[in-house]
Design an enzyme around this catalytic site. Sequence first.
Site, PDB file in Angstrom:
ATOM      1  N   ARG A   1      93.529  51.326   3.883  1.00  0.00           N
ATOM      2  CA  ARG A   1      92.772  52.457   4.442  1.00  0.00           C
ATOM      3  C   ARG A   1      93.670  53.152   5.466  1.00  0.00           C
ATOM      4  O   ARG A   1      94.081  52.542   6.437  1.00  0.00           O
ATOM      5  CB  ARG A   1      91.507  51.894   5.100  1.00  0.00           C
ATOM      6  CG  ARG A   1      90.587  52.930   5.710  1.00  0.00           C
ATOM      7  CD  ARG A   1      89.419  52.233   6.410  1.00  0.00           C
ATOM      8  NE  ARG A   1      88.505  53.203   6.984  1.00  0.00           N
ATOM      9  CZ  ARG A   1      88.695  53.788   8.154  1.00  0.00           C
ATOM     10  NH1 ARG A   1      89.758  53.522   8.889  1.00  0.00           N
ATOM     11  NH2 ARG A   1      87.804  54.666   8.616  1.00  0.00           N
TER      12      ARG A   1
ATOM     13  N   LYS B   1      96.239  52.004  14.673  1.00  0.00           N
ATOM     14  CA  LYS B   1      95.331  51.291  15.578  1.00  0.00           C
ATOM     15  C   LYS B   1      96.005  50.807  16.843  1.00  0.00           C
ATOM     16  O   LYS B   1      97.235  50.763  16.950  1.00  0.00           O
ATOM     17  CB  LYS B   1      94.652  50.136  14.832  1.00  0.00           C
ATOM     18  CG  LYS B   1      93.472  50.645  14.013  1.00  0.00           C
ATOM     19  CD  LYS B   1      92.651  49.571  13.400  1.00  0.00           C
ATOM     20  CE  LYS B   1      91.448  50.225  12.689  1.00  0.00           C
ATOM     21  NZ  LYS B   1      90.846  49.307  11.737  1.00  0.00           N
TER      22      LYS B   1
HETATM   23  N1  LIG Z   1      86.383  48.972   6.248  1.00  0.00           N
HETATM   24  C1  LIG Z   1      86.916  49.476   7.364  1.00  0.00           C
HETATM   25  N2  LIG Z   1      86.346  50.520   7.968  1.00  0.00           N
HETATM   26  C2  LIG Z   1      86.892  51.029   9.104  1.00  0.00           C
HETATM   27  C3  LIG Z   1      88.072  50.469   9.653  1.00  0.00           C
HETATM   28  C4  LIG Z   1      88.652  49.356   8.986  1.00  0.00           C
HETATM   29  O1  LIG Z   1      89.678  48.777   9.413  1.00  0.00           O
HETATM   30  N3  LIG Z   1      88.052  48.895   7.861  1.00  0.00           N
HETATM   31  N4  LIG Z   1      88.625  51.005  10.764  1.00  0.00           N
HETATM   32  C5  LIG Z   1      88.105  52.083  11.346  1.00  0.00           C
HETATM   33  C6  LIG Z   1      88.839  52.774  12.437  1.00  0.00           C
HETATM   34  O2  LIG Z   1      89.513  53.940  11.987  1.00  0.00           O
HETATM   35  P1  LIG Z   1      88.936  55.410  12.214  1.00  0.00           P
HETATM   36  O3  LIG Z   1      90.024  56.383  12.079  1.00  0.00           O
HETATM   37  O4  LIG Z   1      87.763  55.624  11.323  1.00  0.00           O
HETATM   38  O5  LIG Z   1      88.483  55.376  13.736  1.00  0.00           O
HETATM   39  P2  LIG Z   1      87.105  55.706  14.458  1.00  0.00           P
HETATM   40  O6  LIG Z   1      86.254  54.481  14.358  1.00  0.00           O
HETATM   41  O7  LIG Z   1      87.491  56.001  15.877  1.00  0.00           O
HETATM   42  O8  LIG Z   1      86.486  56.884  13.768  1.00  0.00           O
HETATM   43  C7  LIG Z   1      86.832  52.621  10.913  1.00  0.00           C
HETATM   44  N5  LIG Z   1      86.321  52.074   9.712  1.00  0.00           N
HETATM   45  N1  LIG Z   2      86.943  51.706  14.847  1.00  0.00           N
HETATM   46  C1  LIG Z   2      88.144  51.338  15.401  1.00  0.00           C
HETATM   47  C2  LIG Z   2      88.991  52.331  15.859  1.00  0.00           C
HETATM   48  C3  LIG Z   2      90.199  51.972  16.443  1.00  0.00           C
HETATM   49  C4  LIG Z   2      90.543  50.620  16.581  1.00  0.00           C
HETATM   50  C5  LIG Z   2      91.843  50.259  17.214  1.00  0.00           C
HETATM   51  O1  LIG Z   2      92.548  51.186  17.671  1.00  0.00           O
HETATM   52  O2  LIG Z   2      92.166  49.074  17.337  1.00  0.00           O
HETATM   53  C6  LIG Z   2      89.698  49.640  16.111  1.00  0.00           C
HETATM   54  C7  LIG Z   2      88.487  49.997  15.519  1.00  0.00           C
END
Ligand SMILES: Nc1nc2c(c(=O)[nH]1)N=C(COP(=O)(O)OP(=O)(O)O)CN2
Ligand SMILES: Nc1ccc(C(=O)O)cc1
Length: 274
Positions: free
Chosen positions: A252, A217
């Site tokens: 996660r 992140k």
């Molecule tokens: N419960 C939970 N769900 C989440 C969380 C998180 O910290 N907790 N972070 C996310 C961000 O990661 P992702 O790779 O899915 O990114 P995107 O939102 O750009 O698809 C998306 N979903």
């Molecule tokens: N959905 C999310 C995806 C990315 C980030 C983050 O890079 O901080 C936060 C939320």
Amino acid sequence: MKFAGINLADPKIMGVINVSPESFFKGSVKQKEEDLIETALKMVDEGASFIDIGAKSTAPYLETQISVEEETKRAVWALKALREHINVPISIDTTNAKVAEAAIKAGADIINDVTGFKGDPRMVEVAKEHGVPVILCAHRQVRDFTDPVHEVITALQESLQIAYENGIEKDKIAIDPAIGFLRPKWPPWYEWDSKIIANLNLLKIFGLPILIGISRKSFIGAITGRKDPMERLAGSLGATAIAVWNGANIIRTHDVKETLDAIKIAHFIKRFRE
Ligand SMILES: Nc1nc2c(c(=O)[nH]1)N=C(COP(=O)(O)OP(=O)(O)O)CN2
Ligand SMILES: Nc1ccc(C(=O)O)cc1
């Protein structure tokens, strides 16, 4: 303690796969059926206890809007492709009740709602109707900028109230502090996120499984100076070890193999804490 039938005596891994090309980490995006199945099988083989499927990015700093129809189409496609190959619980990462319901019908076991039942009022009904476990993230307009932990606890309390008032049982809930989502103007979000991880143990007051998403992140990028999410694995593992030290039950992540080693080390060393 268990979540979705998985024993949490040791911290467990949730492997993330996105079928949304808009997602912030392009390495997490799979759009071909063969790729999707192969990635999920590899994650399970490497030790993932859960798989999370996202069909719409929720990155607060990206333009990620797509229609509910498009999100549903992607989610159902992914669940149908995966369901017969994967025997660990699969969560659907969505804030939309229609998407959640379609994904459950296609084989999803868990709802992962980053708005903690506050986005779509029908989400709690879908969870109740289908009897599925839910991951509830801290979500609210930040009021007290000086106390991130207090804000997260209040946000989670509000979500739990919605859950309990609608008959969702305690053993079907995991809580999540929503790293990267709550972005007050001050202090900078990477301090906010750091304060949450440093004090994650305080969320134990709820007596519920704690899930946390740290993987690659932006706060990792801000602290290390790594602009490209591709470069943020080592930083993510550092923060993951601290989260486990402070009581995280489910991590996660996009990187199952490396993260599992990091959590094994943090958990093992923690046993010797005086
Ligand atoms: N419960 C939970 N769900 C989440 C969380 C998180 O910290 N907790 N972070 C996310 C961000 O990661 P992702 O790779 O899915 O990114 P995107 O939102 O750009 O698809 C998306 N979903
Ligand atoms: N959905 C999310 C995806 C990315 C980030 C983050 O890079 O901080 C936060 C939320």
